[in-house]
Motif scaffolding. Sequence first.
Motif, mmCIF file in Angstrom:
data_model
loop_
_atom_site.group_PDB
_atom_site.id
_atom_site.type_symbol
_atom_site.label_atom_id
_atom_site.label_comp_id
_atom_site.label_asym_id
_atom_site.label_seq_id
_atom_site.Cartn_x
_atom_site.Cartn_y
_atom_site.Cartn_z
ATOM 1 N N ALA A 105 0.832 -1.207 0.000
ATOM 2 C CA ALA A 105 0.000 0.000 0.000
ATOM 3 C C ALA A 105 0.867 1.258 0.000
ATOM 4 O O ALA A 105 0.522 2.270 -0.630
ATOM 5 C CB ALA A 105 -0.932 -0.008 1.205
ATOM 6 N N LEU A 106 2.009 1.196 0.698
ATOM 7 C CA LEU A 106 2.915 2.339 0.728
ATOM 8 C C LEU A 106 3.554 2.615 -0.626
ATOM 9 O O LEU A 106 4.047 3.709 -0.883
ATOM 10 C CB LEU A 106 4.014 2.102 1.775
ATOM 11 N N HIS A 107 3.548 1.601 -1.500
ATOM 12 C CA HIS A 107 4.132 1.755 -2.835
ATOM 13 C C HIS A 107 3.066 1.888 -3.919
ATOM 14 O O HIS A 107 3.338 1.707 -5.107
ATOM 15 C CB HIS A 107 5.038 0.563 -3.151
ATOM 16 N N GLY A 108 1.841 2.194 -3.514
ATOM 17 C CA GLY A 108 0.803 2.497 -4.495
ATOM 18 C C GLY A 108 -0.013 1.324 -4.980
ATOM 19 O O GLY A 108 -0.739 1.443 -5.973
ATOM 20 N N TYR A 109 0.068 0.191 -4.284
ATOM 21 C CA TYR A 109 -0.706 -0.979 -4.691
ATOM 22 C C TYR A 109 -1.938 -1.149 -3.809
ATOM 23 O O TYR A 109 -1.880 -0.965 -2.598
ATOM 24 C CB TYR A 109 0.140 -2.252 -4.596
ATOM 25 N N GLU A 110 -3.036 -1.528 -4.427
ATOM 26 C CA GLU A 110 -4.247 -1.884 -3.692
ATOM 27 C C GLU A 110 -4.308 -3.411 -3.686
ATOM 28 O O GLU A 110 -4.696 -4.039 -4.674
ATOM 29 C CB GLU A 110 -5.482 -1.294 -4.360
ATOM 30 N N ALA A 111 -3.890 -4.008 -2.589
ATOM 31 C CA ALA A 111 -3.740 -5.463 -2.536
ATOM 32 C C ALA A 111 -4.935 -6.131 -1.869
ATOM 33 O O ALA A 111 -5.502 -5.615 -0.906
ATOM 34 C CB ALA A 111 -2.462 -5.834 -1.789
ATOM 35 N N GLU A 112 -5.297 -7.286 -2.412
ATOM 36 C CA GLU A 112 -6.280 -8.160 -1.803
ATOM 37 C C GLU A 112 -5.601 -9.496 -1.549
ATOM 38 O O GLU A 112 -4.554 -9.793 -2.124
ATOM 39 C CB GLU A 112 -7.500 -8.325 -2.704
ATOM 40 N N ALA A 113 -6.205 -10.314 -0.676
ATOM 41 C CA ALA A 113 -5.546 -11.554 -0.274
ATOM 42 C C ALA A 113 -6.460 -12.755 -0.437
ATOM 43 O O ALA A 113 -7.692 -12.648 -0.324
ATOM 44 C CB ALA A 113 -5.062 -11.462 1.170
ATOM 45 N N GLU A 114 -5.842 -13.895 -0.708
ATOM 46 C CA GLU A 114 -6.545 -15.171 -0.786
ATOM 47 C C GLU A 114 -5.601 -16.246 -0.285
ATOM 48 O O GLU A 114 -4.394 -16.173 -0.526
ATOM 49 C CB GLU A 114 -6.975 -15.448 -2.233
ATOM 50 N N ASN A 115 -6.141 -17.254 0.417
ATOM 51 C CA ASN A 115 -5.266 -18.294 0.961
ATOM 52 C C ASN A 115 -5.520 -19.689 0.390
ATOM 53 O O ASN A 115 -4.885 -20.646 0.804
ATOM 54 C CB ASN A 115 -5.375 -18.355 2.492
ATOM 55 N N ARG A 116 -6.431 -19.784 -0.589
ATOM 56 C CA ARG A 116 -6.704 -21.070 -1.231
ATOM 57 C C ARG A 116 -6.516 -20.939 -2.738
ATOM 58 O O ARG A 116 -6.946 -19.952 -3.357
ATOM 59 C CB ARG A 116 -8.124 -21.545 -0.933
ATOM 60 N N ALA A 117 -5.908 -21.965 -3.324
ATOM 61 C CA ALA A 117 -5.543 -21.897 -4.741
ATOM 62 C C ALA A 117 -6.758 -21.809 -5.653
ATOM 63 O O ALA A 117 -6.775 -21.023 -6.605
ATOM 64 C CB ALA A 117 -4.695 -23.113 -5.104
ATOM 65 N N GLY A 118 -7.773 -22.609 -5.383
ATOM 66 C CA GLY A 118 -8.945 -22.619 -6.260
ATOM 67 C C GLY A 118 -9.652 -21.282 -6.301
ATOM 68 O O GLY A 118 -10.017 -20.788 -7.375
ATOM 69 N N ARG A 119 -9.840 -20.685 -5.131
ATOM 70 C CA ARG A 119 -10.501 -19.377 -5.079
ATOM 71 C C ARG A 119 -9.628 -18.308 -5.721
ATOM 72 O O ARG A 119 -10.135 -17.388 -6.390
ATOM 73 C CB ARG A 119 -10.841 -19.013 -3.639
ATOM 74 N N ALA A 120 -8.307 -18.410 -5.525
ATOM 75 C CA ALA A 120 -7.394 -17.435 -6.128
ATOM 76 C C ALA A 120 -7.470 -17.489 -7.643
ATOM 77 O O ALA A 120 -7.513 -16.454 -8.320
ATOM 78 C CB ALA A 120 -5.967 -17.690 -5.653
#
Length: 227
Positions: free
Chosen positions: A23-38
């Motif tokens: 976020a400090l470098h201008g990215y809006e990040a989202e997260a996922e912890n399972r491969a299929g959903r990702a």
Amino acid sequence: MSKQLLIVEDDPEITSALMRGLALHGYEAEAENRAGRALARLERGRFSCAIVDVMLGTDSGLSLVREARERGLTLPILMLSALSDVEDRAAGLEAGADDYVVKPFSFDELVARLRVQEARADHRQVAAATLCPRERVLRRGGDAVTLTEREYALLALLIEHGGMAQPRHAIFDALWAAEGSASENVVDVYIGYLRRKLAEGDFGFEIKTIRSKGFCLDGVAPRLKTP
């Protein structure tokens, strides 16, 4: 404007640190912890890049990246792993990752590597080669090569299937079987012909051999030029 990035990581602490730092470098990040959903989220096309851990609990980051490439996803993907052996890094790159970063890592280095891959992706997007069906000419910038009818048919088949690997037997059946050609080795011969012509210039892609799966285009596939 922030860039959309998907973090695929099963360690909550690492995920949180990545999201704050990005976020400090201008990215809006989202997260996922399972491969299929990702994979499902990546296929929707919202993300410009992804950071994927090799080990995702019972899931495999390698399998996720491999499946993403087979489905034609071309966004930059960086792999994270505590595994640092040459064989481990090679496995990540062979699966389709653009880069492989070993934990623990410098955050500045991670962002620098990410930006390099984004720049390459941006360049590829605006500089795709074109393929003229009538003249069978492949052209990109000042580089151009003329293909034979069979070379053109082979390249067009690979373009049609995007980044999905095509088995040798499937290519043979589509292009040679009806003519009574005796051996599937003819596919390797014409792959070699095409690779030599691609080496004559910078066309933004190459023909990649995927072990036990066949051949596919790696990079930005040419656009078929309409009359």
